[in-house]
Structures are given as structure tokens and as C-alpha cells.
Design a protein around this motif. Structure first.
Motif, PDB file in Angstrom:
ATOM      1  N   SER A   1       0.812  -1.213   0.000  1.00 44.08           N
ATOM      2  CA  SER A   1       0.000   0.000   0.000  1.00 44.08           C
ATOM      3  C   SER A   1       0.846   1.263   0.000  1.00 44.08           C
ATOM      4  CB  SER A   1      -0.951   0.004   1.204  1.00 44.08           C
ATOM      5  OG  SER A   1      -0.228   0.065   2.419  1.00 44.08           O
ATOM      6  N   ASN A   2       2.135   1.119   0.335  1.00 40.87           N
ATOM      7  CA  ASN A   2       3.053   2.267   0.341  1.00 40.87           C
ATOM      8  C   ASN A   2       4.097   2.173  -0.764  1.00 40.87           C
ATOM      9  OD1 ASN A   2       2.620   4.063   2.945  1.00 40.87           O
ATOM     10  ND2 ASN A   2       2.267   1.928   3.566  1.00 40.87           N
ATOM     11  N   ARG A   3       3.885   1.259  -1.719  1.00 37.32           N
ATOM     12  CA  ARG A   3       4.888   1.010  -2.750  1.00 37.32           C
ATOM     13  C   ARG A   3       5.231   2.267  -3.554  1.00 37.32           C
ATOM     14  NH1 ARG A   3       8.210  -3.293  -3.240  1.00 37.32           N
ATOM     15  NH2 ARG A   3       6.486  -4.735  -2.931  1.00 37.32           N
ATOM     16  N   HIS A   4       4.233   3.048  -3.922  1.00 38.70           N
ATOM     17  CA  HIS A   4       4.492   4.248  -4.727  1.00 38.70           C
ATOM     18  C   HIS A   4       5.343   5.248  -3.945  1.00 38.70           C
ATOM     19  CE1 HIS A   4       3.919   7.339  -7.745  1.00 38.70           C
ATOM     20  NE2 HIS A   4       3.473   8.170  -6.808  1.00 38.70           N
ATOM     21  N   ARG A   5       5.000   5.433  -2.686  1.00 38.95           N
ATOM     22  CA  ARG A   5       5.763   6.370  -1.845  1.00 38.95           C
ATOM     23  C   ARG A   5       7.188   5.867  -1.639  1.00 38.95           C
ATOM     24  NH1 ARG A   5       3.929   8.271   4.265  1.00 38.95           N
ATOM     25  NH2 ARG A   5       5.514   9.896   4.559  1.00 38.95           N
ATOM     26  N   MET A   6       7.352   4.566  -1.524  1.00 39.49           N
ATOM     27  CA  MET A   6       8.681   3.979  -1.355  1.00 39.49           C
ATOM     28  C   MET A   6       9.562   4.257  -2.572  1.00 39.49           C
ATOM     29  SD  MET A   6       7.492   0.348   0.338  1.00 39.49           S
ATOM     30  CE  MET A   6       9.128  -0.383   0.393  1.00 39.49           C
ATOM     31  N   LYS A   7       8.969   4.160  -3.756  1.00 39.27           N
ATOM     32  CA  LYS A   7       9.732   4.407  -4.976  1.00 39.27           C
ATOM     33  C   LYS A   7      10.117   5.878  -5.100  1.00 39.27           C
ATOM     34  CE  LYS A   7       7.895   0.549  -7.673  1.00 39.27           C
ATOM     35  NZ  LYS A   7       7.093   0.146  -8.859  1.00 39.27           N
TER      36      LYS A   7
ATOM     37  N   ASP B   1      14.466 -14.377   9.008  1.00 44.38           N
ATOM     38  CA  ASP B   1      13.075 -14.513   8.563  1.00 44.38           C
ATOM     39  C   ASP B   1      12.574 -13.227   7.900  1.00 44.38           C
ATOM     40  OD1 ASP B   1      13.082 -17.063   9.557  1.00 44.38           O
ATOM     41  OD2 ASP B   1      12.006 -16.564  11.409  1.00 44.38           O
ATOM     42  N   LEU B   2      12.944 -12.090   8.468  1.00 45.33           N
ATOM     43  CA  LEU B   2      12.566 -10.809   7.860  1.00 45.33           C
ATOM     44  C   LEU B   2      13.228 -10.639   6.496  1.00 45.33           C
ATOM     45  CD1 LEU B   2      12.683  -8.430  10.950  1.00 45.33           C
ATOM     46  CD2 LEU B   2      10.748  -8.613   9.363  1.00 45.33           C
ATOM     47  N   SER B   3      14.495 -11.009   6.402  1.00 49.81           N
ATOM     48  CA  SER B   3      15.210 -10.901   5.130  1.00 49.81           C
ATOM     49  C   SER B   3      14.523 -11.716   4.046  1.00 49.81           C
ATOM     50  CB  SER B   3      16.660 -11.363   5.292  1.00 49.81           C
ATOM     51  OG  SER B   3      17.373 -10.514   6.153  1.00 49.81           O
ATOM     52  N   THR B   4      14.107 -12.912   4.395  1.00 51.89           N
ATOM     53  CA  THR B   4      13.413 -13.772   3.434  1.00 51.89           C
ATOM     54  C   THR B   4      12.136 -13.106   2.943  1.00 51.89           C
ATOM     55  OG1 THR B   4      14.305 -15.791   4.413  1.00 51.89           O
ATOM     56  CG2 THR B   4      12.290 -16.002   3.106  1.00 51.89           C
ATOM     57  N   MET B   5      11.362 -12.554   3.880  1.00 56.52           N
ATOM     58  CA  MET B   5      10.124 -11.886   3.486  1.00 56.52           C
ATOM     59  C   MET B   5      10.392 -10.647   2.650  1.00 56.52           C
ATOM     60  SD  MET B   5       7.481 -12.291   6.703  1.00 56.52           S
ATOM     61  CE  MET B   5       8.533 -11.446   7.874  1.00 56.52           C
ATOM     62  N   PHE B   6      11.371  -9.844   3.054  1.00 51.27           N
ATOM     63  CA  PHE B   6      11.666  -8.624   2.304  1.00 51.27           C
ATOM     64  C   PHE B   6      12.122  -8.945   0.881  1.00 51.27           C
ATOM     65  CE2 PHE B   6      12.620  -5.733   6.229  1.00 51.27           C
ATOM     66  CZ  PHE B   6      11.256  -5.612   6.446  1.00 51.27           C
ATOM     67  N   LYS B   7      12.855 -10.023   0.724  1.00 48.41           N
ATOM     68  CA  LYS B   7      13.257 -10.434  -0.626  1.00 48.41           C
ATOM     69  C   LYS B   7      12.045 -10.847  -1.449  1.00 48.41           C
ATOM     70  CE  LYS B   7      17.906 -11.893   0.719  1.00 48.41           C
ATOM     71  NZ  LYS B   7      18.785 -13.038   1.063  1.00 48.41           N
ATOM     72  N   GLU B   8      11.150 -11.609  -0.830  1.00 45.25           N
ATOM     73  CA  GLU B   8       9.941 -12.034  -1.531  1.00 45.25           C
ATOM     74  C   GLU B   8       9.073 -10.840  -1.914  1.00 45.25           C
ATOM     75  OE1 GLU B   8       8.079 -14.724   1.160  1.00 45.25           O
ATOM     76  OE2 GLU B   8       9.455 -16.389   0.727  1.00 45.25           O
ATOM     77  N   TRP B   9       9.116  -9.794  -1.113  1.00 42.93           N
ATOM     78  CA  TRP B   9       8.290  -8.610  -1.369  1.00 42.93           C
ATOM     79  C   TRP B   9       9.009  -7.542  -2.197  1.00 42.93           C
ATOM     80  CZ3 TRP B   9       6.933  -8.019   4.527  1.00 42.93           C
ATOM     81  CH2 TRP B   9       6.171  -9.128   4.936  1.00 42.93           C
ATOM     82  N   ASP B  10      10.207  -7.863  -2.668  1.00 37.85           N
ATOM     83  CA  ASP B  10      10.974  -6.952  -3.527  1.00 37.85           C
ATOM     84  C   ASP B  10      11.211  -5.590  -2.891  1.00 37.85           C
ATOM     85  OD1 ASP B  10      11.160  -8.832  -5.626  1.00 37.85           O
ATOM     86  OD2 ASP B  10       9.171  -8.282  -6.340  1.00 37.85           O
ATOM     87  N   VAL B  11      11.685  -5.605  -1.669  1.00 38.59           N
ATOM     88  CA  VAL B  11      11.996  -4.330  -1.020  1.00 38.59           C
ATOM     89  C   VAL B  11      13.493  -4.080  -0.890  1.00 38.59           C
ATOM     90  CG1 VAL B  11       9.836  -4.269   0.278  1.00 38.59           C
ATOM     91  CG2 VAL B  11      11.883  -5.252   1.323  1.00 38.59           C
ATOM     92  N   TYR B  12      14.326  -5.083  -1.202  1.00 39.83           N
ATOM     93  CA  TYR B  12      15.756  -4.898  -0.989  1.00 39.83           C
ATOM     94  C   TYR B  12      16.360  -3.840  -1.908  1.00 39.83           C
ATOM     95  CZ  TYR B  12      17.108  -7.935   2.774  1.00 39.83           C
ATOM     96  OH  TYR B  12      17.291  -8.457   4.010  1.00 39.83           O
ATOM     97  N   GLU B  13      15.768  -3.652  -3.074  1.00 41.67           N
ATOM     98  CA  GLU B  13      16.279  -2.589  -3.959  1.00 41.67           C
ATOM     99  C   GLU B  13      16.152  -1.235  -3.285  1.00 41.67           C
ATOM    100  OE1 GLU B  13      13.663  -1.432  -7.260  1.00 41.67           O
ATOM    101  OE2 GLU B  13      12.351  -3.073  -6.620  1.00 41.67           O
ATOM    102  N   HIS B  14      15.149  -1.068  -2.438  1.00 36.84           N
ATOM    103  CA  HIS B  14      14.976   0.198  -1.725  1.00 36.84           C
ATOM    104  C   HIS B  14      15.896   0.275  -0.508  1.00 36.84           C
ATOM    105  CE1 HIS B  14      11.519   0.715  -4.296  1.00 36.84           C
ATOM    106  NE2 HIS B  14      10.958  -0.385  -3.820  1.00 36.84           N
ATOM    107  N   LEU B  15      16.129  -0.866   0.165  1.00 39.30           N
ATOM    108  CA  LEU B  15      17.006  -0.851   1.331  1.00 39.30           C
ATOM    109  C   LEU B  15      18.451  -0.573   0.952  1.00 39.30           C
ATOM    110  CD1 LEU B  15      15.696  -3.926   3.380  1.00 39.30           C
ATOM    111  CD2 LEU B  15      15.362  -1.507   3.867  1.00 39.30           C
ATOM    112  N   GLU B  16      18.822  -0.955  -0.246  1.00 43.70           N
ATOM    113  CA  GLU B  16      20.213  -0.814  -0.655  1.00 43.70           C
ATOM    114  C   GLU B  16      20.476   0.455  -1.462  1.00 43.70           C
ATOM    115  OE1 GLU B  16      20.680  -4.501  -2.678  1.00 43.70           O
ATOM    116  OE2 GLU B  16      20.864  -5.673  -0.840  1.00 43.70           O
TER     117      GLU B  16
END
Length: 209
Positions: free
Chosen positions: A66-72, A193-208
Motif C-alpha cells: 500500500s506504500n509502494r508508490h511512496r517507497m519508490k 526470517d525478515l530478510s526472506t520476506m523482504f526479498k519475496e516482497w521486492d523491497v531490498y532494492e529500496h534498502l540498498e
């Protein structure tokens, strides 16, 4: 619930060089304490629809989506949000895995307060880069999110930093119930466990970023 250093340690395992925004986000949900200690209000900042019922993994994913646009648009917000979600997830796992022995102890509340205070300073001394986490907090931007204002997050950050500046806040005797080995294992598994979920949710590009 765990105190800040456990949350920071989890963040530092999610990504090897946690950003200031990720660290501040992992502190933010507890900022409600600068306004009130009412549990129902804390439940709101921890995104609980019903008090005492932690969100599911599916709900955490919905928060991200729900916050994907703001994250980008804002990488710092993306990191802050991931830290925020990590905090709530860690609280949930801590409640089930770490806290039960304290509930069974007749002096559980006071023993728990002692142990979490001691953990704060032991992690600060023993974890690589831990003192730097506190320095990074000072450069992080807070966001209005989860029913909290940015100013409340900044105020809470200040209170926590002041806590670490006063070494009299560290209990003299060591941990009573938990051990550093058990806490280290908890931190490692929770972050994994969080890392696994974040990878599945494609958020690592934003974390890095």
C-alpha cells in the motif's frame, strides 16, 4: 517488548550496513510513549487492529504494497517503513519466544526490566558497530506514519540517546533469565526470517539505495 538495541541489532542483520532511516524506523513504533503509556494507543502505532493481536505476515506485506508508490519516490521513507515493519515483527516474535519465562516468574516484571536494561548495554559493548548505530540515529529523518508525528519520533529518539549517555542506567548484576547466546540466536533468526520476506516482497532494492 524488546528495547531499542535488540531492534537495531535485527536491522543490522537485515542488511550489513543499515541506513539511518532503517534504524530510526526500527525505533519509531514505541515513540507513542512520549505521548501516552496507554496500551490501546500503543496497539495503534504497532498497527494492531485488535489490542493484543499482532498483525500477520500477510498484513505486513499489505503495508508494504500500500506504500509502494511512496517507497519508490522516497528511498529514505522506504528504509524507514521497512524498519517500522521490522520492529513490529520483532515484537511479535519476542512475545512468543522470549517473554513467556518472565510471565511465569513471580517477580517477572521487575526481572524483565532489569534484563532488558542490561541487554541494552551489553549489545552496545559487544556487537560490532553498535555505537555507530546511535550516531546514525542523529542523522535520520522521521516520517508521519502509524499515527505518530515526526516530532514524537525525534523526541523519543532523544530520550533513548540520553538513556545510553547515563551509564548508571546499566544494572550492576548480569542477566537473570535470558542469556546473550539466546538473544543472539533470536536476533539472527528474526533477521533471517525478515530478510526472506523482504526479498519475496521486492523491497531490498529500496534498502540498498
Amino acid at each position: 517488548m524488546p528495547w531499542p538495541m535488540v531492534h537495531f541489532a535485527v536491522a543490522a542483520k537485515i542488511i550489513s550496513h543499515p541506513s539511518p532511516s532503517l534504524l530510526l524506523g526500527s525505533l519509531a513504533p514505541d515513540s507513542i510513549h512520549v505521548r501516552t503509556n496507554i496500551r490501546s494507543e500503543k496497539a495503534k502505532t504497532h498497527l494492531m487492529a485488535v489490542e493484543h493481536e499482532f498483525p500477520t505476515d500477510a498484513f505486513y506485506q499489505q503495508v508494504i504494497e500500500s506504500n509502494r508508490h511512496r517507497m519508490k519516490q522516497d528511498p529514505q521513507f522506504s528504509q524507514y517503513l521497512c524498519g517500522y515493519v521490522a520492529h513490529i515483527y520483532t515484537d511479535r516474535e519476542w512475545t512468543y519466544q522470549i517473554y513467556p519465562p518472565y510471565e511465569a516468574d513471580p517477580n517477572g516484571r521487575s526481572v524483565y526490566t532489569h534484563d532488558v536494561k542490561k541487554l541494552e548495554f551489553r549489545i552496545l559493548r559487544e556487537y560490532v558497530g553498535a555505537s555507530g548505530w546511535l550516531d546514525q540515529l542523529m542523522t535520520a529523518k522521521a516520517y508521519e506514519f502509524g499515527g505518530l508525528t515526526a516530532q514524537e519520533v525525534y523526541e523519543y529518539r532523544g530520550e533513548k540517546l540520553d538513556f545510553f549517555m547515563n551509564r548508571d542506567n546499566e544494572p550492576e548484576d548480569d542477566l537473570h533469565i535470558v542469556t546473550m547466546d539466546s538473544i543472539s540466536s533470536f536476533i539472527q533468526k528474526t533477521a533471517s526470517d525478515l530478510s526472506t520476506m523482504f526479498k519475496e516482497w521486492d523491497v531490498y532494492e529500496h534498502l540498498e539505495t
